[in-house]
Each structure stands twice: as C-alpha cells, then as structure tokens.
Write a protein that holds these residues in place. Structure first.
Motif, short mmCIF file in Angstrom:
data_model
loop_
_atom_site.label_atom_id
_atom_site.label_comp_id
_atom_site.label_asym_id
_atom_site.label_seq_id
_atom_site.Cartn_x
_atom_site.Cartn_y
_atom_site.Cartn_z
N THR A 34 0.82 -1.21 0.00
CA THR A 34 0.00 0.00 0.00
C THR A 34 0.85 1.26 0.00
O THR A 34 0.60 2.20 -0.77
CB THR A 34 -0.94 0.01 1.22
N SER A 35 1.86 1.30 0.86
CA SER A 35 2.67 2.51 0.97
C SER A 35 3.53 2.77 -0.26
O SER A 35 4.02 3.88 -0.46
CB SER A 35 3.57 2.43 2.21
N ARG A 47 -6.48 12.45 3.31
CA ARG A 47 -5.10 11.93 3.24
C ARG A 47 -4.33 12.25 4.52
O ARG A 47 -3.63 11.39 5.05
CB ARG A 47 -4.40 12.52 2.02
N THR A 48 -4.46 13.48 5.00
CA THR A 48 -3.77 13.87 6.22
C THR A 48 -4.22 13.03 7.41
O THR A 48 -3.40 12.60 8.24
CB THR A 48 -4.02 15.36 6.51
N ALA A 49 -5.53 12.78 7.47
CA ALA A 49 -6.07 11.99 8.58
C ALA A 49 -5.57 10.55 8.52
O ALA A 49 -5.30 9.93 9.56
CB ALA A 49 -7.59 12.03 8.55
N ALA A 50 -5.46 10.00 7.33
CA ALA A 50 -5.06 8.60 7.18
C ALA A 50 -3.56 8.40 7.37
O ALA A 50 -3.13 7.40 7.95
CB ALA A 50 -5.49 8.08 5.82
N LEU A 51 -2.77 9.35 6.88
CA LEU A 51 -1.32 9.19 6.92
C LEU A 51 -0.74 9.95 8.11
O LEU A 51 -0.19 11.04 7.98
CB LEU A 51 -0.69 9.68 5.61
N ALA A 52 -0.90 9.37 9.27
CA ALA A 52 -0.43 9.98 10.51
C ALA A 52 0.18 8.91 11.41
O ALA A 52 -0.03 7.72 11.20
CB ALA A 52 -1.60 10.67 11.23
N ALA A 56 2.75 7.89 8.83
CA ALA A 56 3.09 9.22 8.31
C ALA A 56 3.79 9.10 6.96
O ALA A 56 4.54 8.15 6.72
CB ALA A 56 3.97 9.96 9.31
N PRO A 57 3.56 10.05 6.06
CA PRO A 57 4.15 9.95 4.72
C PRO A 57 5.67 10.03 4.76
O PRO A 57 6.26 10.70 5.61
CB PRO A 57 3.56 11.16 3.99
N VAL A 58 6.30 9.33 3.82
CA VAL A 58 7.75 9.38 3.67
C VAL A 58 8.05 9.77 2.22
O VAL A 58 7.22 9.63 1.32
CB VAL A 58 8.40 8.02 4.00
N GLY A 76 9.21 14.69 0.96
CA GLY A 76 9.86 14.70 2.27
C GLY A 76 9.42 15.85 3.13
O GLY A 76 9.60 15.85 4.35
N THR A 77 8.81 16.84 2.49
CA THR A 77 8.32 18.02 3.21
C THR A 77 6.83 18.27 2.97
O THR A 77 6.08 18.58 3.89
CB THR A 77 9.10 19.28 2.80
#
Length: 203
Positions: A34-35, A47-52, A56-58, A76-77
């Motif tokens: 998935t990632s 997206r923000t709510a899911a990737l925490a 967290a996003p990489v 990355g940012t």
C-alpha cells in the motif's frame, strides 16, 4: 528473524524460524504494498487523517486525490502535484486580439497553462489564417493581453502553408510576430501553432 525484500524496499518478510503469525505476515505485506503504490483519498484532509503516526508519509510516496483529480508525490516536506492545470485550453481571441489581415482558422488557435513536474508550461495549438503576408518582413499577427505575456521573448520555428519554415516570436510586450523567407513569396496563407511551447514563462 524476519528479513527484507531483495529490492531494498524495506518490505518485511517472515522466515521459517519465526513463530507462526498469519496476521503479522499479512499486515507486513499489505502495508508494504500500500505505501509503495498509488494511494487514493477523497481529499487532502482525508489523506492527512489517514497518513499519521506510524503511517506518516515518507519521501517518494504517491497519492491520488479524487476531489482534484490530481496525482501527488511526497518530497519529504510536502505533497507536490505532478501536474496542475492553471488555465484550460482557451481560444486566443479570449486572451488578446488579432492584427488586421489575421484571423482564427480551424482548428481554432488556442493556448493553455499548466505546471508539469514543478515547471510552469504554456502550450499553443491551432491555425491562424493570413490574408496577406509580405516575405522577409517581421509582421505582428496577434497581441496577447498582459497576463499572457512571457517575461522575456521566445522564438520558434513553425509550419506554414509554404514549403519554407516560418519564424515565430512571442514577445514580452505582447505581440506575436511572424516572418517567412523571401523564397516563400507572398502566398503564405496559414501559420500553425502546433508544438509551440514555453517553459518557465516568468524567467
């Protein structure tokens, strides 16, 4: 002891010496796939709510937002759109005016603006009809309004109805000018904008 995949992507793989744990095995595989795939979300908020937290996003993650219909990559940012439409295809008549003796042909001459991989791009296409064009002379055929002028002039080689190339310049002051060599004579009746493209128009 768990090992990782052969491609250096950090995917955890159980070994025969690990205690049986189907849930952990399945979760490791699902999370890794998935990632590293294109993740779909309804909006940036979703997206923000899911990737925490642990999710967290990489850097390098890719996502698709259904509300904007755009593809994003995480650098990355921040999430950066791979392509953003700034202005859809718009007839030239809506962004300036034709000079006497020049009219819109078919297909209609038009332009659009977009950001592609972080670079702003202006694209042009279509046909401009010409009543009369003196050869070996720089002639204004169209003038762009202020918001549609590059910071500096740009030059191109374009097709026309003769067997000779035409020189096209989109100037920073607005006029789009054209010239054909003396060998083309005075019978040039069409100039094509297909393939004309300005990158970084503000530079």
């Amino acid at each position: 002891m768990a090992t990782t995949d052969d491609y250096g992507q950090g995917v955890s793989i159980a070994t025969l010496t690990d205690a049986p744990d189907a849930e952990t095995l399945a979760r490791n595989i699902a999370n890794a796939i998935t990632s590293r795939s294109v993740m779909r979300f309804a909006s940036s908020a979703a997206r923000t709510a899911a990737l925490a937290g642990d999710a967290a996003p990489v850097e390098g993650m890719v996502s698709w937002l259904q509300d904007t219909n755009l593809l994003y990559v995480y650098d990355g940012t921040a999430w950066r759109p791979l392509s953003t439409l700034l202005m859809d295809w718009t007839p030239l008549a809506s962004v300036g005016g034709f000079a006497p003796g020049f009219t819109a042909g078919t297909p209609v001459p038009r332009m659009r603006k977009l950001v592609s991989m972080g670079t702003e791009v202006w694209e042009y296409e279509g046909r401009i009809n010409i009543t009369s064009l003196a050869p070996a002379t720089t002639t204004t055929m169209f003038t762009f309004s202020g918001a549609h002028r590059p910071t500096n002039g740009r030059g191109f080689q374009v097709y026309n109805s003769s067997h000779h190339g035409a020189r096209l310049t989109i100037t920073q002051t607005g006029p789009m000018v054209v010239s054909v060599p003396a060998e083309a004579g005075s019978g040039v009746a069409v100039v094509y904008l297909d393939g004309v493209r300005i990158t970084n128009p503000a530079s």
